[in-house]
Design an enzyme around this catalytic site. Structure first.
Site, PDB file in Angstrom:
ATOM      1  N   MET A  35       0.847  -1.192   0.000  1.00  0.00           N
ATOM      2  CA  MET A  35       0.000   0.000   0.000  1.00  0.00           C
ATOM      3  C   MET A  35       0.884   1.243   0.000  1.00  0.00           C
ATOM      4  O   MET A  35       1.860   1.296   0.732  1.00  0.00           O
ATOM      5  CB  MET A  35      -0.836  -0.008   1.280  1.00  0.00           C
ATOM      6  CG  MET A  35      -1.700   1.212   1.480  1.00  0.00           C
ATOM      7  SD  MET A  35      -2.728   1.001   2.955  1.00  0.00           S
ATOM      8  CE  MET A  35      -1.636   1.720   4.157  1.00  0.00           C
ATOM      9  N   ASP A  37       0.006   5.714  -1.190  1.00  0.00           N
ATOM     10  CA  ASP A  37      -0.843   6.874  -0.879  1.00  0.00           C
ATOM     11  C   ASP A  37      -2.305   6.577  -0.529  1.00  0.00           C
ATOM     12  O   ASP A  37      -2.939   5.758  -1.203  1.00  0.00           O
ATOM     13  CB  ASP A  37      -0.941   7.801  -2.091  1.00  0.00           C
ATOM     14  CG  ASP A  37       0.378   8.103  -2.740  1.00  0.00           C
ATOM     15  OD1 ASP A  37       1.413   7.656  -2.242  1.00  0.00           O
ATOM     16  OD2 ASP A  37       0.366   8.800  -3.768  1.00  0.00           O
ATOM     17  N   GLN A  53      -3.416   3.324  -2.853  1.00  0.00           N
ATOM     18  CA  GLN A  53      -2.544   2.779  -3.894  1.00  0.00           C
ATOM     19  C   GLN A  53      -2.163   1.371  -3.454  1.00  0.00           C
ATOM     20  O   GLN A  53      -1.636   1.174  -2.348  1.00  0.00           O
ATOM     21  CB  GLN A  53      -1.307   3.664  -4.057  1.00  0.00           C
ATOM     22  CG  GLN A  53      -1.608   4.997  -4.708  1.00  0.00           C
ATOM     23  CD  GLN A  53      -1.870   4.847  -6.199  1.00  0.00           C
ATOM     24  OE1 GLN A  53      -0.959   4.766  -6.984  1.00  0.00           O
ATOM     25  NE2 GLN A  53      -3.138   4.806  -6.592  1.00  0.00           N
ATOM     26  N   TRP A  61       5.943  -2.212  -4.571  1.00  0.00           N
ATOM     27  CA  TRP A  61       5.153  -1.418  -5.518  1.00  0.00           C
ATOM     28  C   TRP A  61       5.080  -2.154  -6.847  1.00  0.00           C
ATOM     29  O   TRP A  61       6.054  -2.761  -7.288  1.00  0.00           O
ATOM     30  CB  TRP A  61       5.839  -0.053  -5.675  1.00  0.00           C
ATOM     31  CG  TRP A  61       5.025   0.968  -6.398  1.00  0.00           C
ATOM     32  CD1 TRP A  61       4.133   1.840  -5.836  1.00  0.00           C
ATOM     33  CD2 TRP A  61       5.029   1.240  -7.795  1.00  0.00           C
ATOM     34  NE1 TRP A  61       3.579   2.628  -6.800  1.00  0.00           N
ATOM     35  CE2 TRP A  61       4.108   2.289  -8.025  1.00  0.00           C
ATOM     36  CE3 TRP A  61       5.701   0.714  -8.891  1.00  0.00           C
ATOM     37  CZ2 TRP A  61       3.851   2.818  -9.289  1.00  0.00           C
ATOM     38  CZ3 TRP A  61       5.446   1.234 -10.156  1.00  0.00           C
ATOM     39  CH2 TRP A  61       4.525   2.276 -10.344  1.00  0.00           C
ATOM     40  N   TRP A 302       9.365   6.938   0.971  1.00  0.00           N
ATOM     41  CA  TRP A 302       9.857   6.155  -0.168  1.00  0.00           C
ATOM     42  C   TRP A 302      11.267   5.633   0.072  1.00  0.00           C
ATOM     43  O   TRP A 302      11.635   4.564  -0.407  1.00  0.00           O
ATOM     44  CB  TRP A 302       9.808   6.990  -1.452  1.00  0.00           C
ATOM     45  CG  TRP A 302       8.406   7.091  -2.000  1.00  0.00           C
ATOM     46  CD1 TRP A 302       7.584   8.180  -1.982  1.00  0.00           C
ATOM     47  CD2 TRP A 302       7.647   6.037  -2.612  1.00  0.00           C
ATOM     48  NE1 TRP A 302       6.372   7.877  -2.544  1.00  0.00           N
ATOM     49  CE2 TRP A 302       6.391   6.574  -2.952  1.00  0.00           C
ATOM     50  CE3 TRP A 302       7.909   4.702  -2.913  1.00  0.00           C
ATOM     51  CZ2 TRP A 302       5.388   5.817  -3.577  1.00  0.00           C
ATOM     52  CZ3 TRP A 302       6.919   3.946  -3.528  1.00  0.00           C
ATOM     53  CH2 TRP A 302       5.686   4.507  -3.846  1.00  0.00           C
TER      54      TRP A 302
HETATM   55  C1  FRU Z   1       3.138   9.606  -4.437  1.00  0.00           C
HETATM   56  C2  FRU Z   1       2.988   8.983  -5.802  1.00  0.00           C
HETATM   57  C3  FRU Z   1       1.924   9.691  -6.603  1.00  0.00           C
HETATM   58  C4  FRU Z   1       1.483   8.656  -7.574  1.00  0.00           C
HETATM   59  C5  FRU Z   1       1.567   7.404  -6.746  1.00  0.00           C
HETATM   60  C6  FRU Z   1       1.905   6.170  -7.524  1.00  0.00           C
HETATM   61  O1  FRU Z   1       3.612   8.754  -3.457  1.00  0.00           O
HETATM   62  O2  FRU Z   1       4.236   9.000  -6.474  1.00  0.00           O
HETATM   63  O3  FRU Z   1       2.367  10.883  -7.221  1.00  0.00           O
HETATM   64  O4  FRU Z   1       0.188   8.899  -8.043  1.00  0.00           O
HETATM   65  O5  FRU Z   1       2.547   7.637  -5.751  1.00  0.00           O
HETATM   66  O6  FRU Z   1       1.752   5.021  -6.746  1.00  0.00           O
END
Ligand code: FRU
Length: 489
Positions: A35, A37, A53, A61, A302
C-alpha cells in the site's frame, strides 16, 4: 462490469488476505500486499471511504490498483473489495492517486491518474491522464469519455508524463474544481486548477502555485481547502534540498498557507511542514459533515520502503486520521476525537520528578494514548522518553530543552538496515511547559507536541513484546503522565 483483471485481484485478496494478528490494531493496512498513498478520502452515503494505492500481489510497488476500506468513526475500518484495476488501454500501467466525491444523484465518483507507457523511437514514453470511474460505493464503471484530461489540456511547457494526482471538490455554486500536479517547463512542480460544470468536461483555469525549483522538484498529491480564514495548498514535494530543520533532504510534505480571491491565483504567505517525523507522505483531507477538516497520510517514506518485516503479508500503513485547525496562521493537528471512545485503563501520575532513568508501574505498552506534561527545573537541558523498550530494542523521543528541538531516534527499533533512523525538528517549550502526546499502535508512534503545533511520525520495527517505557533527564524535570490503553476495535 467487473473486468477480468479486477476480478482476479478481488479473488486473490479474498484468498490471501493475511491474518489480522500481525497488524496494527486500528491503523489501516492493505488487505494483502503493498500500500502507498491514501486516495479518495471522502464522505459517501453517511460513511467515510478511503481508497489506497495498492499492489495486492507482492509487498513491493507494482501496477497500481485501488484498495478500499470504509469507516463510521475513523478508527474501526471495514475492508471492501479492490475498487480499481489497471484494465484499460489508458491506465494499463497503473491507476495512480486521486480523489472521490458523492455526486448529487447519490453515486460516487472516483477521479484518478491513468498511466500508459508506449514505445516510440526506441524510447519508452509515459502518458499520465485523468480518468473517471462512477459507482455505488463498491463497484465502479470507468467512464467512456476517459481520459477526461490529457497532455493537450496542459499549459505551455507542462510535461504530460508528470501530470497526476487529481483532487476534486464541489464549489458552493455546484460547479467542480480539480487541482492536479504537473511538472512545468523549468523541471519543477506546479499545481494546475481546472473547472467543470459536470465533472466530465474540464477547462484549465490557472496555476495555483509553482515551485520554481525552490520547494523541490516534481510536486505530488495536491489538496486545496479553506481552513479558518486562510486557504491551504497541501503538497508532497519530491527531491528537496534541506532547509534548516524545517525540511529535510528528499521527499517532504508541506502546507502552503495563503489567501485566495475568487477567480484569481492563490497567494502564498507561509510554508509549514505537515509532519516532522520519519514516515509520512502523500496526505489527503476530507471535510466531515460537522465541519472538521480531517487529514490522513501514508505512514511510510519512499526511502525506507524497501525495508520489509519478514513474515508480514502486508506492507504500508496509514496514519491516524487527524483534525486540522488554524491558530494565528499556523496549522495544528490532533488525533480525531473519536479515538477517545477507545480509551481503556487510565493510569495517571502527577508531579513525578524525573532525572535518573525511571519507569512507572502501569506505564508500558504498544497500543496506547499517553500525554506527558513536562515542567523542567532550572538547568535541565534534556529529557528523554524511551518507548518500545525490551531486550536490545528501544526508540527514543529526545527533547533538547536548551535548544528547543526534539529528536526521534529509532536506530535500535528492530531494523538491521543502515537507513534513516534519526530526525530532529524545532519544538520549544511554551511558557516553561512541554506537552507530548503519543499515540502508539504496535508498529508506529505518532507524536503531537504542544497541542499539535508539531506532529512527528515514525514506524517501529521492534517485536510487539518490546513494550517498556522509561523517562530520564539531566536535571530534575517535573512530569505529569496520563496514559490509556486503546482497545475495543
Ligand atoms: C506519491 C505517488 C503519486 C502517484 C503514486 C503512484 O507517493 O508517487 O504521485 O500517483 O505515488 O503510486
Amino acid at each position: 462490469m467487473i473486468s477480468e483483471r479486477l476480478q482476479h485481484a478481488r479473488e486473490f485478496e479474498s484468498e490471501s488476505g493475511g491474518s489480522e494478528a500481525d497488524r496494527p490494531a486500528f491503523h489501516v493496512t492493505p488487505t494483502v500486499g503493498w500500500m502507498n498513498d491514501p486516495n479518495g478520502f471522502s464522505v459517501f452515503g453517511g460513511e467515510y471511504h478511503l481508497f489506497y494505492q495498492y499492489h495486492p500481489y507482492s509487498n513491493a510497488w507494482g501496477p497500481m490498483h485501488w484498495g478500499h476500506v470504509k469507516t463510521r468513526d475513523f478508527i474501526k475500518w471495514k475492508r471492501l473489495p479492490a475498487a480499481l484495476a489497471p484494465d484499460q488501454l489508458y491506465d494499463k500501467d497503473g491507476c495512480y492517486s486521486g480523489s472521490a466525491l458523492e455526486l448529487p444523484d447519490g453515486r460516487q465518483l472516483l477521479i484518478y491518474t491513468g498511466v500508459c507507457k508506449s514505445a516510440a523511437d526506441g524510447a519508452v514514453q509515459e502518458a499520465q491522464t485523468q480518468c473517471i470511474a462512477i459507482g455505488d460505493g463498491q463497484n465502479y464503471e470507468k467512464h467512456p469519455m476517459n481520459p477526461v484530461l490529457d497532455g493537450h489540456d496542459l499549459p505551455t511547457g507542462g510535461h504530460p508524463e508528470d501530470f497526476r494526482d487529481p483532487k476534486i471538490w464541489r464549489e458552493p455554486n455546484g460547479s467542480y474544481h480539480l487541482a492536479v500536479a504537473n511538472r512545468t517547463g523549468d523541471g519543477s512542480g506546479a499545481v494546475l486548477l481546472f473547472g467543470s460544470r459536470d465533472a466530465l468536461h474540464w477547462e484549465f483555469l490557472h496555476t495555483l502555485d509553482a515551485s520554481h525549483g525552490k520547494f523541490g522538484g516534481m510536486w505530488e498529491c495536491p489538496d486545496f481547502f479553506r481552513l479558518g480564514e486562510k486557504y491551504v495548498l497541501m503538497l508532497s514535494l519530491q527531491d528537496m534540498f534541506p532547509q534548516g530543520l524545517e525540511f529535510h533532504a528528499g521527499n517532504n510534505t508541506a502546507w502552503l498557507i495563503g489567501s485566495m480571491e475568487p477567480d484569481t491565483a492563490f497567494s502564498r504567505q507561509a510554508v509549514q511542514p505537515v509532519d516532522y517525523g520519519i514516515d509520512f507522505y502523500a496526505p489527503q483531507t476530507l471535510l466531515a459533515p460537522d465541519g472538521r477538516r480531517i487529514m490522513i497520510g501514508w505512514m511510510q517514506n519512499w526511502e525506507t520502503s524497501g525495508c520489509k518485516v519478514e513474515g508480514h503479508s502486508w506492507f504500508g500503513q496509514m496514519t491516524l486520521p487527524r483534525e486540522l485547525r488554524m491558530e494565528n496562521g499556523r496549522i495544528f493537528q490532533r488525533p480525531v476525537k473519536e479515538l477517545e471512545a477507545y480509551r481503556r485503563g487510565r493510569m495517571a501520575y502527577r508531579d513525578v520528578t524525573v532525572q535518573e532513568e525511571i519507569s512507572l508501574a502501569g506505564i508500558s505498552g504498544r497500543v496506547l494514548d499517553m500525554t506527558l506534561t513536562l515542567r523542567p527545573t532550572a538547568g535541565a537541558s534534556w529529557f528523554r522518553l524511551s518507548i518500545a523498550k525490551g531486550g536490545n530494542y528501544s526508540a527514543a523521543i529526545y527533547s533538547s530543552l536548551a535548544q528547543g528541538t526534539i529528536t526521534l531516534d529509532r536506530s535500535s527499533s528492530g531494523l538491521n538496515r543502515d537507513i534513516l533512523h534519526i530526525r530532529t525538528f524545532p519544538a520549544a517549550m511554551q511558557e516553561g511547559i512541554l506537552q507530548l502526546r503519543l499515540v502508539m499502535d504496535r508498529f508506529s508512534a505518532e507524536l503531537f507536541v504542544n497541542g499539535g503545533a508539531q506532529a512527528a511520525t515514525m514506524v517501529l520495527y521492534a517485536p510487539a513484546e518490546a513494550d517498556g517505557i522509561c523517562f530520564a533527564a539531566d536535571r530534575p524535570v517535573m512530569m505529569d503522565v496520563e496514559k490509556y490503553e486503546l482497545g475495543g476495535f
